[in-house]
Design an enzyme around this catalytic site. Sequence first.
Site, PDB file in Angstrom:
ATOM      1  CG  HIS A 525      -4.851  -1.313  -4.486  1.00  0.00           C
ATOM      2  ND1 HIS A 525      -4.649  -2.160  -3.500  1.00  0.00           N
ATOM      3  CD2 HIS A 525      -4.661  -0.164  -3.770  1.00  0.00           C
ATOM      4  CE1 HIS A 525      -4.104  -1.667  -2.346  1.00  0.00           C
ATOM      5  NE2 HIS A 525      -4.235  -0.133  -2.468  1.00  0.00           N
ATOM      6  CG  ASP A 575      -5.102  -5.459  -4.449  1.00  0.00           C
ATOM      7  OD1 ASP A 575      -4.076  -4.912  -5.494  1.00  0.00           O
ATOM      8  OD2 ASP A 575      -5.214  -4.672  -3.615  1.00  0.00           O
ATOM      9  CB  SER A 705      -2.084   0.053   0.146  1.00  0.00           C
ATOM     10  OG  SER A 705      -3.269   0.187   0.567  1.00  0.00           O
TER      11      SER A 705
END
Length: 772
Positions: A525, A575, A705
Site C-alpha cells: 500500500h 499487503d 507502514s
Amino acid sequence: MGPRALIRILACLLLLVPAGSGAAVAAEGSCDPEGAPILGGQAEVADRGRWLRYICPEGKYPHPVALRACRSNGMWSPLRDTQNRVVAKAECRVVRCPGPVEFLHGTWWPRQAWYNMSQELTFSCFDGFTLSGSGVRTCLPQGTWSGTPAVCDDGGGHCPALGVPVGATVSGGGLRAEDEVQYRCRSGLTLLGSAHRTCLEDRTWSGTPPLCRTPYAYDTPRDVAAAFLASLSETVEKAEANTSLSDSQKRRIRIEPGGTMNIYLLLDASDSIGTDNFTRSRDALSQLVEKVSSYGVFPHYSLITFASEPHVVISTQDARSADANWVREQLEGLKYKDHAYKAGTNTRAALEAVYHMLVQQEEEQLRHGPAPAPVVNSTRHVLIIMTDGKTNMGGSPVPVVKQIREMLSIGRDIHNPREDFLDIYVFGVGAMVHLENINELASKKPDERHVFYLRDLTDLQQAFHDMIDESETLSMCGLGWEFEKARDQQKNPWHVGITITRPGKGRETCKGALVSPYFVLTAAHCFTIDDKASWITVDLGDRSQPMTVERLHSHPMYKIGAKASAGIPEFYDYDVALVKLNKAARVGIDNGVRPICLPCTEGTTRALRQRHPGTTCKDHEQMLLNPGDVGAFFVNQHPHEGRQVLERKNVLVKYGDKRPACEADALKATIYRNVTRIDAVVTPRFLCSGGIDPYVDPNTCKGDSGGPLIIAKGKRYIQVGVISWGVVDVCRGQKMQGKNRSPAYARDFHINLFTVLPWLREILADEDLGFL
C-alpha cells in the site's frame, strides 16, 4: 566469503584473574577518590568504591598505572612504575610508539627511540635485497604500529628471511634447516609471540611472529577480530576429524557428524574481579554462546566458575551440554557471590578441571568398549583465555597446559604433530594484565596470533562481535550488534527507509526490511499502480546516499479497491511488496547493514538452532507462532534531541483465545464503520496486535507502514509480519488531543509472512536464501 563461510569460533575459555598481590581489599567506598586525582584526566570508582580507574583522553595513557585498589587501611594502592619505583602523582602522558633497535639488511628513517602518534616510519633494503611487508608504518593512537613488519630478503635461504619486530634485537639469524633465531625486546617492552623460532625442513618457521609492546599498547577490537579471523578456518566441515589436509589447504576445524567440538567456558569469580566485571563477562559469554550456536553446529559446552577452587557448573558429558538455550540459562543464573568465602585466584585449578574432564571423557568411552580412535583425541579443543595472567595460589598453570597437550597426543609424532586439535587463544582484558604470563599460555603457531590485549570489556564485546561477523553470509541473517557502543542502526541493521517522490504530487515515506543484498520487503500500500521504480529510493540507515531501485514487485493478489463496490473503500489483504535495488547493498558491520531472517529459510533454521536438513516450514511456524500471546516487536523511528532514533516497541501478537476480540476491533476503524462482517476486512493472512490485555501494547504510527514485525530468538531476529494498517492512527490522535494513552480498541494488523511464502519463494528464487 561464500554462504558456507562459517566462522570457527567454536570454543571459549574465559579467565578473568586478579592482580595476585595478596593485599587485603577494603570495604565498599572506604577510600576517598578525591585524594587520588590524575593530572590531565579523570578518576572514577568501580565496583562500589573498591577500585579507582584512571581515564585519559584519546592519544594519552595513565602513568604509572590505570587502576588502583582500595586497601584495608582506607588508602589507595601506591603508584609504582614498571621498575617498581614509587611515583608521586598520576598523570596522563602522550602515547608514543617504540622505535626499531635493528633491521636486517636495510635501514629505517627517521631514527628515533620513540615516535609520536601519526608519525611515519619508513624502511628500505640494501642493494640485492627485496622488501616485503610494510615499507611505511604509522604510529597509531593506541601505541602500536600500522601494517606488518618489513623484511629484506635475497631469496638465498632454505627458509624465507624473518623480520625483526620494532623494538627488538635478534640473535642467530641463519636461514638453513634447523637454524634458530632468538628475539629480545628492549627494556620496558614485553614480547608477545615466539621468542625462539626454528627453520623447518618444509621451508617454514616454527612458532608465531613476535611483537614488542609497551604496557599501554592495546589492540583495537577491529585488529583483534582481523588477526583472530586470520588464524581461524573459513569453513566448518562435517568431516572426519583425523583426515589429513594438504599443505595448500588452510587449517580447518572439522566437525564429525556426531559433533566433536568441546567449548569450555571458565569464568573467574575471584575477589578482585568485582560484581560489575563478573556480570559483564557473564553476559558476554552468554552472547558468545548464542552466536556460536547459530552456525548450524552443535558443540558440547562446559561451564566452570573459579576463585580459590573451581566449580564445574556444566560438564561436556552433561546430557544437555549441547543445548545452547540451557547453557545460556545456566550462565545467566550465575552469581558472583557464590565464591565469596574462597575468593583467591587459582588459575591452575581451573585448567586442571578441564584436564580431568578430558580424562573422564576417555574413561567413559573405554567403559563402552574400544574404538578405532579415542573420542577425546578426535575432538577439537579450542581455548580462549581472558586473563591478566596473575595468580596468587596453586602455582603456575603452564604445566597443566602441557598435561592437556600430552593427553591429546599433541607434539609426540613429528610427522603427525596434531597441533590442529588444540588452540589456546589468550585475551588480556583491563589494566591489570601481565603480558609475559598471558603470552606464556598462548599457542605458538606459524603466521598466527594467539594473544591479544584489550582495553576493557566493552572493547571485548565489540571484538567478539567483529570476529564472528560474516558480512556476506546470509545464513547469519537477523544478527544485530548488542554491545553498549553500538549505534541504533547497528542494533537494527535490517531497518530501511523508503521514499516515493511523485512528480508534482509530493513525497510519501514507508519503512521496510532488508531481506537480501538486493531486496527490501515492505507493504504494497506504500505504492500506487502508477508508481515507477525511478521514483523510489531506499535509505539503508548509515549510508550517506540513498539507493536507487530497479523494480517494484507488489503481490499480485493485492488490490486496495477490490471491495469498493461493497462499501469497503480500502482492502489490505496480501499487503506486501518487494523492492529490488539497482545494486547489491553493502552488507557489513561498519555501516550497520544486514538482512533480517525470513521464515522457512536455512538462515532461520540456524537461528532457531535446528538441524538442516530435517527441519520443515511447519516446524518454523510452530516455534515462532505458538497459539497464545506471542512476544514480538517493531521498530519505530522518531526524532529525539535533534537526531533520528530507532526504538524497539514490544507487543503481544494475539494468536490464541484473544485473537477474535483483537480482530473484532477492526470494525471500529473509521473507514469500516458501515461494515458488519469481520471477515470482510480481516482475512486469515493477518496477525493482530494492540489493545490493553494483558497489558497496554504500543501501537504503530502511520510512518511505520511496511516495517517488519519481528520475533527475537535469543540474539537472532526473525521477521514474521509486515506492518499493514491500524484501526486508529494513535500517534496523530495523541498529538492533536494531548492524550497519553491509546484507546483499548487501538489495534494493528500485519501480513503473516507464512501465508505469502509461495510468492516470496518465487521473487527471491535467485537470492540464495535456501527456502525449505
